[in-house]
Design a protein around this motif. Sequence first.
Motif, PDB file in Angstrom:
ATOM      1  N   THR A   1      -6.271  39.848  79.920  1.00  0.00           N
ATOM      2  CA  THR A   1      -7.454  40.712  79.792  1.00  0.00           C
ATOM      3  C   THR A   1      -8.566  39.888  79.173  1.00  0.00           C
ATOM      4  OG1 THR A   1      -6.169  42.743  79.489  1.00  0.00           O
ATOM      5  CG2 THR A   1      -8.431  42.734  78.635  1.00  0.00           C
ATOM      6  N   ARG A   2      -9.694  39.849  79.860  1.00  0.00           N
ATOM      7  CA  ARG A   2     -10.843  39.129  79.317  1.00  0.00           C
ATOM      8  C   ARG A   2     -11.676  40.102  78.491  1.00  0.00           C
ATOM      9  NH1 ARG A   2     -14.406  35.189  82.985  1.00  0.00           N
ATOM     10  NH2 ARG A   2     -12.519  33.991  82.715  1.00  0.00           N
ATOM     11  N   LEU A   3     -11.738  39.850  77.197  1.00  0.00           N
ATOM     12  CA  LEU A   3     -12.477  40.709  76.274  1.00  0.00           C
ATOM     13  C   LEU A   3     -13.824  40.088  75.938  1.00  0.00           C
ATOM     14  CD1 LEU A   3     -12.720  43.070  74.220  1.00  0.00           C
ATOM     15  CD2 LEU A   3     -11.560  41.576  72.569  1.00  0.00           C
ATOM     16  N   SER A   4     -14.857  40.876  76.070  1.00  0.00           N
ATOM     17  CA  SER A   4     -16.198  40.464  75.628  1.00  0.00           C
ATOM     18  C   SER A   4     -16.670  41.453  74.582  1.00  0.00           C
ATOM     19  CB  SER A   4     -17.177  40.438  76.806  1.00  0.00           C
ATOM     20  OG  SER A   4     -16.788  39.488  77.761  1.00  0.00           O
TER      21      SER A   4
ATOM     22  N   SER B   1     -14.079  37.516  71.274  1.00  0.00           N
ATOM     23  CA  SER B   1     -14.243  37.375  72.729  1.00  0.00           C
ATOM     24  C   SER B   1     -13.350  36.239  73.220  1.00  0.00           C
ATOM     25  CB  SER B   1     -15.701  37.094  73.080  1.00  0.00           C
ATOM     26  OG  SER B   1     -16.514  38.178  72.693  1.00  0.00           O
TER      27      SER B   1
ATOM     28  N   SER C   1      -8.690  32.238  85.457  1.00  0.00           N
ATOM     29  CA  SER C   1      -8.529  33.694  85.321  1.00  0.00           C
ATOM     30  C   SER C   1      -7.109  34.175  85.626  1.00  0.00           C
ATOM     31  CB  SER C   1      -9.520  34.440  86.227  1.00  0.00           C
ATOM     32  OG  SER C   1     -10.844  34.089  85.906  1.00  0.00           O
TER      33      SER C   1
ATOM     34  N   GLN D   1      -8.198  44.599  83.245  1.00  0.00           N
ATOM     35  CA  GLN D   1      -8.390  43.189  83.587  1.00  0.00           C
ATOM     36  C   GLN D   1      -9.506  42.588  82.752  1.00  0.00           C
ATOM     37  OE1 GLN D   1      -9.367  42.670  87.705  1.00  0.00           O
ATOM     38  NE2 GLN D   1      -8.610  40.587  87.770  1.00  0.00           N
ATOM     39  N   SER D   2     -10.533  43.399  82.493  1.00  0.00           N
ATOM     40  CA  SER D   2     -11.622  42.960  81.629  1.00  0.00           C
ATOM     41  C   SER D   2     -12.100  44.145  80.805  1.00  0.00           C
ATOM     42  CB  SER D   2     -12.769  42.357  82.446  1.00  0.00           C
ATOM     43  OG  SER D   2     -13.319  43.327  83.309  1.00  0.00           O
TER      44      SER D   2
ATOM     45  N   THR E   1      -9.603  35.633  76.148  1.00  0.00           N
ATOM     46  CA  THR E   1      -8.639  36.265  77.053  1.00  0.00           C
ATOM     47  C   THR E   1      -7.351  36.517  76.288  1.00  0.00           C
ATOM     48  OG1 THR E   1      -9.604  35.188  78.988  1.00  0.00           O
ATOM     49  CG2 THR E   1      -7.368  36.045  79.214  1.00  0.00           C
TER      50      THR E   1
END
Lengths: 114, 111
Positions: free
Chosen positions: B105-108, B85, A40, B9-10, B87
């Motif tokens: 940025t973690r994209l879902s 989806s 992360s 961040q997400s 990062t």
Amino acid sequence: DAMVIQNPRYQVTQFGKPVTLSCSQTLNHNVMYWYQQKSSQAPKLLFHYYDKDFNNEADTPDNFQSRRPNTSFCFLDIRSPGLGDAAMYLCATSRDLTGGNEQFFGPGTRLTVL
Amino acid sequence: QQQVKQSPQSLIVQKGGISIINCAYENTAFDYFPWYQQFPGKGPALLIAIRPDVSEKKEGRFTISFNKSAKQFSLHIMDSQPGDSATYFCAAMSQGQNFVFGPGTRLSVLP
């Protein structure tokens, strides 16, 4: 078709036991980079070679060394791995250091330290 | 001054929606701003990049908007798909220097 190849993809070592990760490229790029990426987090640059010129980042621990015997290959040596060195190690290349030069990343080697 | 800030961040987006990721920088010497996409277990791959002499660049569903005076740039993903989806990392570079990556940025994208 692979352009930046990293071996092995997964590496398990013991605490304190030296380990070497390898990277090869078929792009004939001048610059090769080694990054450390923890879960992360963004990739963190350890060092890079511009041709045979080695450039170490100021905060890269002495435990990390690198060799580039020729244009195609670059190695990352971890002399005495600690538990905190467990991470994904990414190799990347670029044609040179001028702006706009894309960095091509390999698939990474995931290092586990027992 | 070498930092690149990135938010959020997400991010969770419904399929078909617009995903927006923002980045900001301080160093006015930066002259190249790429976005990288990283899937789990893979290395980052260049998605799209921009130079500060243009305010927008579009490639398919991906658009970079660049605001030089505000020192900000953003990635817009139109018609977001579950396959998007991943990062996303923004980065910045100045001549002869290395990339500075944002924190990611973690994209879902929900089906």
